[in-house]
Scaffold this active site. Sequence first.
Site, PDB file in Angstrom:
ATOM      1  N   LYS A  58     -12.459  16.164 -14.597  1.00  0.00           N
ATOM      2  CA  LYS A  58     -11.953  14.879 -15.091  1.00  0.00           C
ATOM      3  C   LYS A  58     -10.690  15.149 -15.883  1.00  0.00           C
ATOM      4  CE  LYS A  58     -13.046  11.173 -18.341  1.00  0.00           C
ATOM      5  NZ  LYS A  58     -14.078  10.374 -18.987  1.00  0.00           N
TER       6      LYS A  58
HETATM    7  C1  R5P Z   1     -13.668  12.118 -22.707  1.00  0.00           C
HETATM    8  O1  R5P Z   1     -12.992  12.508 -23.584  1.00  0.00           O
HETATM    9  C2  R5P Z   1     -14.897  11.377 -22.961  1.00  0.00           C
HETATM   10  O2  R5P Z   1     -15.730  11.395 -21.838  1.00  0.00           O
HETATM   11  C3  R5P Z   1     -14.586   9.994 -23.377  1.00  0.00           C
HETATM   12  O3  R5P Z   1     -15.605   9.459 -24.119  1.00  0.00           O
HETATM   13  C4  R5P Z   1     -14.283   9.116 -22.223  1.00  0.00           C
HETATM   14  O4  R5P Z   1     -13.770   9.832 -21.153  1.00  0.00           O
HETATM   15  C5  R5P Z   1     -13.258   8.168 -22.592  1.00  0.00           C
HETATM   16  O5  R5P Z   1     -13.035   7.274 -21.544  1.00  0.00           O
HETATM   17  P1  R5P Z   1     -11.811   6.307 -21.665  1.00  0.00           P
HETATM   18  O6  R5P Z   1     -10.677   7.109 -22.178  1.00  0.00           O
HETATM   19  O7  R5P Z   1     -11.570   5.789 -20.279  1.00  0.00           O
HETATM   20  O8  R5P Z   1     -12.213   5.225 -22.602  1.00  0.00           O
END
Ligand code: R5P
Length: 293
Positions: A205
């Site tokens: 990711k």
């Molecule tokens: C990654 O740093 C963690 O999984 C986060 O909590 C998540 O990816 C954040 O998702 P977004 O940036 O799309 O809110």
Amino acid sequence: MADKEGLKISKDYGVEIPFQNQGGFYVKGSDNLDWGMKKHLANIFDPKSGNTVMFAFDHGYFMGSTAGLERLDIVIPKLIPQIDVLMGTRGALRSCVPPQCRKGVALRVTSGSSMLNEDLSHEVVAVDMEDAIRLNADCLAIQTFIGADGQLSSLDNLSRAINAGLRYSIPTLGVVAVGKDMERTDRFFKLATRIVAELGAHIIKTYYCDNFEEVVAACPVPIVVAGGKKLPEKEALTLAYRAMQGGARGLDMGRNIFQSEHAVEMAATIRKVVHDGYTDSEAYQYYQDLINS
Ligand code: R5P
């Protein structure tokens, strides 16, 4: 021997050339894995499109109660029909996600920092493999902090999770973190995604960036793109479209879904981009039709 002198600039990514070790299994870089691993990956990546809509709601693991996620028990069940994979903590899964939902699970297994810390890069693996198995996790999500103070411990966490996951055929999702001082350039993402993939992560990711197709070409396993901070829906859909066009095999958005005024409609629209090849303008029109119907 490690030698930083005289490094040549990488440039020939062959972005037009398909991945060359695909064999008969559709998930990039996974053809040589065993049946159990492939079954979990097939729970994550749709066999028809090859892509995935992950929904990240693991923010509470370091942010506590987050805007839009104040009531997991109300928010998550409404979004489930639009989602392929739920990315959350074991606490959120066990307390607020109906086990009969039949969705994939990306289990957040690292913890140890909070928004009160200046440096968020120091984490531990906090979930035993046995508990990941009890939760039927389809992958273990590990935060990595390349170039940050916590790089060594985060790569140790990643390696421990990969080693444990390999014993039980559970894939690992390596999450490439960017801190406020860490660059968001293709140079950084080529470095970080490749390190994480070569250490054995089965899915990466990361964030979208310029020359994203080169980041994808140089990474031997599938990349899913993070959403990041909340954007206007039109911009978030353009980000989603560009990421998919650049070779991402899915999106793992959080705030751009659950902080939208129309979270369910936004998730449904992201699904069209990921699985049905909608362009950003087609997607925005679809979103507007949904919210106005
Ligand atoms: C990654 O740093 C963690 O999984 C986060 O909590 C998540 O990816 C954040 O998702 P977004 O940036 O799309 O809110």
